[in-house]
Write a protein that holds these residues in place. Sequence first.
Motif, short mmCIF file in Angstrom:
data_model
loop_
_atom_site.label_atom_id
_atom_site.label_comp_id
_atom_site.label_asym_id
_atom_site.label_seq_id
_atom_site.Cartn_x
_atom_site.Cartn_y
_atom_site.Cartn_z
N GLY A 195 0.83 -1.21 0.00
CA GLY A 195 0.00 0.00 0.00
C GLY A 195 0.87 1.26 0.00
O GLY A 195 0.69 2.15 -0.83
N ASP A 196 1.84 1.31 0.92
CA ASP A 196 2.71 2.49 1.01
C ASP A 196 3.44 2.72 -0.31
O ASP A 196 3.50 3.84 -0.82
N ARG A 197 4.00 1.65 -0.81
CA ARG A 197 4.84 1.77 -2.02
C ARG A 197 4.00 2.17 -3.24
O ARG A 197 4.36 3.07 -4.00
N LEU A 198 2.86 1.52 -3.41
CA LEU A 198 2.09 1.73 -4.64
C LEU A 198 1.27 3.02 -4.60
O LEU A 198 1.15 3.72 -5.61
N LYS A 199 0.72 3.33 -3.43
CA LYS A 199 -0.11 4.54 -3.36
C LYS A 199 0.70 5.80 -3.63
O LYS A 199 0.18 6.83 -4.05
N ALA A 200 2.02 5.69 -3.38
CA ALA A 200 2.88 6.85 -3.64
C ALA A 200 3.12 7.06 -5.14
O ALA A 200 3.66 8.08 -5.55
N LEU A 201 2.73 6.08 -5.94
CA LEU A 201 2.94 6.19 -7.39
C LEU A 201 1.61 6.43 -8.10
O LEU A 201 0.57 5.91 -7.67
N ASP A 202 1.65 7.17 -9.20
CA ASP A 202 0.41 7.36 -9.98
C ASP A 202 0.03 6.06 -10.66
O ASP A 202 -1.15 5.74 -10.81
N HIS A 203 1.04 5.36 -11.13
CA HIS A 203 0.84 4.13 -11.88
C HIS A 203 1.91 3.13 -11.50
O HIS A 203 2.99 3.54 -11.07
N ALA A 204 1.63 1.84 -11.72
CA ALA A 204 2.70 0.84 -11.57
C ALA A 204 2.30 -0.44 -12.27
O ALA A 204 1.11 -0.75 -12.42
N VAL A 205 3.33 -1.18 -12.70
CA VAL A 205 3.12 -2.53 -13.21
C VAL A 205 3.74 -3.48 -12.20
O VAL A 205 4.90 -3.31 -11.80
N VAL A 206 2.96 -4.46 -11.74
CA VAL A 206 3.44 -5.41 -10.75
C VAL A 206 3.32 -6.82 -11.33
O VAL A 206 2.26 -7.19 -11.84
N PRO A 207 4.38 -7.61 -11.27
CA PRO A 207 4.28 -8.98 -11.77
C PRO A 207 3.44 -9.86 -10.85
O PRO A 207 3.55 -9.75 -9.62
N GLY A 208 2.62 -10.72 -11.45
CA GLY A 208 1.79 -11.61 -10.65
C GLY A 208 2.55 -12.85 -10.20
O GLY A 208 3.74 -13.01 -10.48
N PHE A 209 1.87 -13.70 -9.43
CA PHE A 209 2.29 -15.08 -9.18
C PHE A 209 3.29 -15.31 -8.05
O PHE A 209 3.46 -16.42 -7.59
N TYR A 210 4.00 -14.27 -7.58
CA TYR A 210 5.04 -14.57 -6.59
C TYR A 210 5.23 -13.45 -5.57
O TYR A 210 4.73 -12.33 -5.73
N GLY A 211 5.98 -13.80 -4.51
CA GLY A 211 6.39 -12.83 -3.50
C GLY A 211 7.68 -13.36 -2.91
O GLY A 211 8.37 -14.16 -3.55
N SER A 212 8.01 -12.94 -1.67
CA SER A 212 9.26 -13.45 -1.12
C SER A 212 9.08 -14.00 0.29
O SER A 212 8.19 -13.59 1.03
N MET A 213 9.96 -14.94 0.62
CA MET A 213 9.98 -15.58 1.94
C MET A 213 10.77 -14.68 2.90
O MET A 213 11.50 -13.79 2.46
N PRO A 214 10.69 -14.95 4.21
CA PRO A 214 11.45 -14.12 5.15
C PRO A 214 12.95 -14.06 4.85
O PRO A 214 13.60 -13.06 5.13
#
Length: 439
Positions: A157-176
């Motif tokens: 939320g913090d990262r994306l709301k600060a941008l007008d637009h963004a492209v985010v890749p689907g399908f994955y994230g990261s482990m600790p």
Amino acid sequence: MYNTITAKFGGTSLADASQIRKAVEIVKSDPARRYLVASAPGKRFSDDIKITDLLYTCHKQASNREDFTATLEKISRRYGEIIEALGVDFDLASEIATIKKNLEAGTSADYPASRGEYINSKIIAKFLGWPFVDAAEIIFFNENGLLDEAKTFQTAGDRLKALDHAVVPGFYGSMPDGKIKTFSRGGSDITGSIVARSVMADLYENWTDVSGMLSADPRIVDDPKVINYITYTELRELSYMGASVLHEDAVFPVRKAGIPINIRNTNKPEDKGTLIAASMPKDIAKRAVTGIAGRKGFSSIRVEKSMMNGETGFGARLLGIFARSGIPFEHCPTGIDTISVVVNSTLFDEKRDEILREIKSELDPDFITIEKNLAAIAIVGEGMVRVKGMAAKIFAALAGAGVNIRMIDQGSDELNIIVGVDEADYEKALKALYGEIIS
Ligand code: ADP
Ligand code: ASP
Ligand code: MG
């Protein structure tokens, strides 16, 4: 009408440059579409291979110490064609070299699998002139591999709301520990939902290759009706039971926040698609059955013991045996002296001997019968609870088609009726039910 929309595009919607152009046109046609979640390039024609599948093949070849360069080259060529046709400036060679290096170093499958969406999203971001935000930096799993919702929603939320637009890749994230982890197949739908929730979008659009959630599988029933409106609960039920247009877990992030989902067709953007929300407009709510979906691949383990009903805790002990083997049960129809546990056949087959041994020693049953090759079909609708004679209609349809019913289970919420049939009868049963109940 909407201020902020998250638009997720599936694999067929981004399979080549001309599909990507369609997606980009859709995104640009409404300034509210601020966040684009992209899948990896999918199939361009029916026997084409998805990039994600090619990446899994690379990993398999690498793990078997086989040569994977030809497979990786195929992937590289497909992206190369996209890059050239879109005319973007993109260093594909270095991305491919990094994948190669990591494969040679013995990476787990999740990392290469995730590169399909990673590279595609970077290319699309360049083409749109929008920032690329790596999902590994905003979507987090905990030690158990479950989504860390609080941290994810906050960071994304913090990262994306600060941008007008963004492209985010689907399908994955990261482990600790920072390693890449993917969702299960089709998981870009979950990413779209997470992004929509994190930015508190007004709408989550899921763009695919059909004009919405259909009331039956279009690969079996000819031209099934589009479901215009559906509740989150009904959708979850249908997708869990096999209506594979949306990943079964994709409703959770948006449902809590009340963000509606709109399934749309990239190839027919003029179609309104399916709107998924918590409740329905009044006239729609009168509908009894919303849709039908089903899956093959179940086994039923029936345990019989006379006077079972007098033995307190019998069912709990039986289910406990499956639970200890890590096998979730799908259904559990009971009789006076019988109880059946319906489970996924692949999972059961792996633990079959151990489970049967435990049932015999712990429960001392008179008989155990295993029925394999079951298909389960769910007839789903929140309106069904008010309608008389639905079961009669279902039985008549199946009897008329000469299909033998091997199991019946009505969900405790009366939202669905599930029938089990032989896998060989699955297609016939689905067509007959659709004809009788929906069309
Ligand atoms: P994407 O690549 O856009 O994520 P998917 O292949 O995951 O698309 O999902 C869309 C496909 O789901 C459709 O092409 C269709 O064949 C299949 N499908 C199965 N059941 C249904 C259903 N009930 N309604 C719509 N599509 C369905
Ligand atoms: N590309 C991944 C898959 O093929 C994820 C997705 O398309 O949603 O499963
Ligand atoms: Mg999908």
